[in-house]
Design a protein around this motif. Structure first.
Motif, mmCIF file in Angstrom:
data_model
loop_
_atom_site.group_PDB
_atom_site.id
_atom_site.type_symbol
_atom_site.label_atom_id
_atom_site.label_comp_id
_atom_site.label_asym_id
_atom_site.label_seq_id
_atom_site.Cartn_x
_atom_site.Cartn_y
_atom_site.Cartn_z
ATOM 1 N N GLU A 68 0.837 -1.202 0.000
ATOM 2 C CA GLU A 68 0.000 0.000 0.000
ATOM 3 C C GLU A 68 0.874 1.254 0.000
ATOM 4 O O GLU A 68 0.575 2.234 -0.701
ATOM 5 N N ASP A 69 1.945 1.227 0.808
ATOM 6 C CA ASP A 69 2.863 2.373 0.838
ATOM 7 C C ASP A 69 3.505 2.592 -0.522
ATOM 8 O O ASP A 69 3.680 3.735 -0.965
ATOM 9 N N ALA A 70 3.857 1.506 -1.203
ATOM 10 C CA ALA A 70 4.461 1.637 -2.531
ATOM 11 C C ALA A 70 3.492 2.307 -3.497
ATOM 12 O O ALA A 70 3.887 3.166 -4.297
ATOM 13 N N ALA A 71 2.206 1.935 -3.425
ATOM 14 C CA ALA A 71 1.201 2.525 -4.308
ATOM 15 C C ALA A 71 1.028 4.012 -4.030
ATOM 16 O O ALA A 71 0.941 4.825 -4.965
ATOM 17 N N ARG A 72 0.966 4.387 -2.771
ATOM 18 C CA ARG A 72 0.758 5.808 -2.474
ATOM 19 C C ARG A 72 2.019 6.629 -2.756
ATOM 20 O O ARG A 72 1.935 7.790 -3.152
#
Length: 468
Positions: free
Chosen positions: A344-348
């Motif tokens: 999720e952090d990578a996506a944001r």
């Protein structure tokens, strides 16, 4: 325990407390810097001091690159390929963005984002953009999918940046606010239709509904086919009659976005600075981002995968657009917590990278290829312009009032549930939110635009059968 040991233990505790305080102070500074950067959504490298640098380059070097790019354009050296297209958009986009953020009056009421769109549209309208360059821009933006590349990053990044509980409870209340605001705006368009000599139902069918149908390709174009079939008319004639309302509504919403951003600075009690919900419940803060090259690559693949999933689902249920399926898929994954926090952090992180790197380029591409000022000016009259502006204002004000009653910040509600119903779909959402410096609202804006656009297409199809 001896006195020496006690002293050593006390010294260690004191040192540890000192380190904790320093770490906390650094964390606060890091968060403040991130908020400042997010407030400048769309500002690429080198925007900290526009008087000295553009794109991270000294002004003289930037002007040299701009001159080289212009020479290439006029010598016919801008073929339909990635490098020249990207160069033109980045160089012109960041230059227009810098102008919009430095000229005193312009930066106060409009800002860089609005100037990127309107400035690029003006360059195209007066014939300064060579034909080959225009064809390359059109191919790159609309056919090759640069906007898809950009918007998919924004959707995944912004959705994964929102707490899942907040996302669900905000969406449930936002859609009724948007629908009610649209109802008031449609009634207002009927009244203005009377003043324009089109009649009450003519104002609704050819002013209000096209403005709020979800954009050009997903709204006004299919709407013109619906009207043509019902009335036995030529679809192109219907499109010519409705398109000015769609384009003008989008332009007015973009300008209003810049004005509302200025209002938020003067009246901070009206805004959450990108936060929509104001119901007194605590909001879980996302940890500060520390992107790496690897995480950005992972985030890019996640964004692409969600878009392709939306495209596959669109094949099975064509009535629902690809972006709508994509949003539903991301919301489902976010709500269930299937992805790890690392992913999720990578996506944001990828979403924020796209915002800070390519917003000016994307907005300039929209201005070059999707805003036809010549067509607007041919059909534009002062009463017609005032009617469009008034309808957008009515919808915006209604969304602000109802949003406050529903537990939203008025300014954010006015943007997400108001102005984002009167723009040109996904690209319009990007333009409006960028001009308002509220890119955090993109997930809500996309949900509102797609849902209300489908509603207006249905309404238009029914009304043209009854009163057309």
């Amino acid at each position: 325990m001896c006195i020496r040991d006690r002293c050593s233990e006390e010294l260690l505790k004191t040192a540890a407390d000192g380190f904790k305080r320093e770490e906390k102070a650094l964390e606060i500074c890091r968060e403040a810097l991130e908020r400042r950067q997010e407030g400048k959504a769309g500002m690429g490298a080198g925007h900290k001091d526009h008087g000295r640098t553009i794109l991270g380059m000294p002004l003289g070097l930037y002007l040299g690159v701009l001159a080289l790019t212009s020479v290439c354009m006029y010598m016919g050296c801008v073929p339909k390929s990635l490098v020249p297209a990207f160069l033109v958009l980045m160089v012109f986009g960041e230059g227009l963005n810098a102008i919009g953020n430095t000229v005193p009056v312009v930066k106060t009421y409009l800002g860089g984002s609005v100037i990127c769109i309107l400035g690029a549209a003006a360059i195209q309208a007066v014939g300064l953009l060579p034909e080959q360059t225009y064809e390359t821009m059109d191919f790159f933006i609309n056919d090759s999918g640069f906007l898809i590349f950009y918007i998919s990053a924004l959707i995944t990044g912004s959705l994964f940046n929102i707490d899942r509980k907040l996302l669900l409870r905000a969406t449930v209340r936002l859609l009724p606010v948007a629908a009610a605001s649209l109802a008031v705006g449609i009634l207002a368009s009927g009244l203005f239709g009377i003043l324009l000599g089109q009649g009450f139902w003519g104002g609704i069918l050819y002013l209000g509904v096209p403005m709020t149908s979800g954009g050009m390709t997903a709204g006004t174009v299919p709407l013109s086919d619906i009207y043509a079939q019902a009335l036995g008319a030529d679809p192109s004639a219907m499109l010519t009659k409705m398109a000015p309302a769609t384009v003008l509504g989008n332009c007015v919403a973009i300008i209003f976005g810049g004005l509302l951003n200025n209002l938020g600075k003067r009246r901070p009690e009206l805004t959450g600075n990108g936060i929509l919900v104001n119901d007194g419940r605590p909001v879980k803060k996302t940890p500060p981002m520390k992107p790496s090259f690897g995480s950005l690559c992972t985030g890019m693949v996640i964004a692409f995968a969600f878009y392709q999933l939306g495209a596959v689902l669109h094949k099975f249920v064509p009535m629902i657009p690809t972006y709508a399926w994509m949003i539903l898929a991301v919301v489902l994954v976010k709500g269930t917590g299937i992805l790890s926090e690392t992913l999720e952090d990578a996506a944001r992180e990828w979403g924020q990278f796209a915002i800070h790197s390519w917003t000016a380029a994307a907005l300039t591409g929209i201005g070059f290829t999707l805003i036809d000022l010549n067509s607007i000016l041919k059909t534009l009259t002062v009463p017609y312009l005032l009617a469009v502006a008034a309808v957008v204002a009515v919808i915006t004000l209604t969304a602000a009032v109802l949003g406050k009653l529903a537990g939203f910040y008025p300014l954010e509600s006015a943007i997400a549930a108001g102005m984002c119903t009167t723009n040109m779909g996904g690209s319009g959402n990007v333009a409006v939110l960028s001009s308002a410096h509220r890119m955090e609202l993109l997930p809500f804006a996309q949900i509102v635009t797609r849902s209300c656009g489908a509603l207006m297409l249905t309404l238009g199809g029914i009304l043209v059968q009854l009163v057309g």
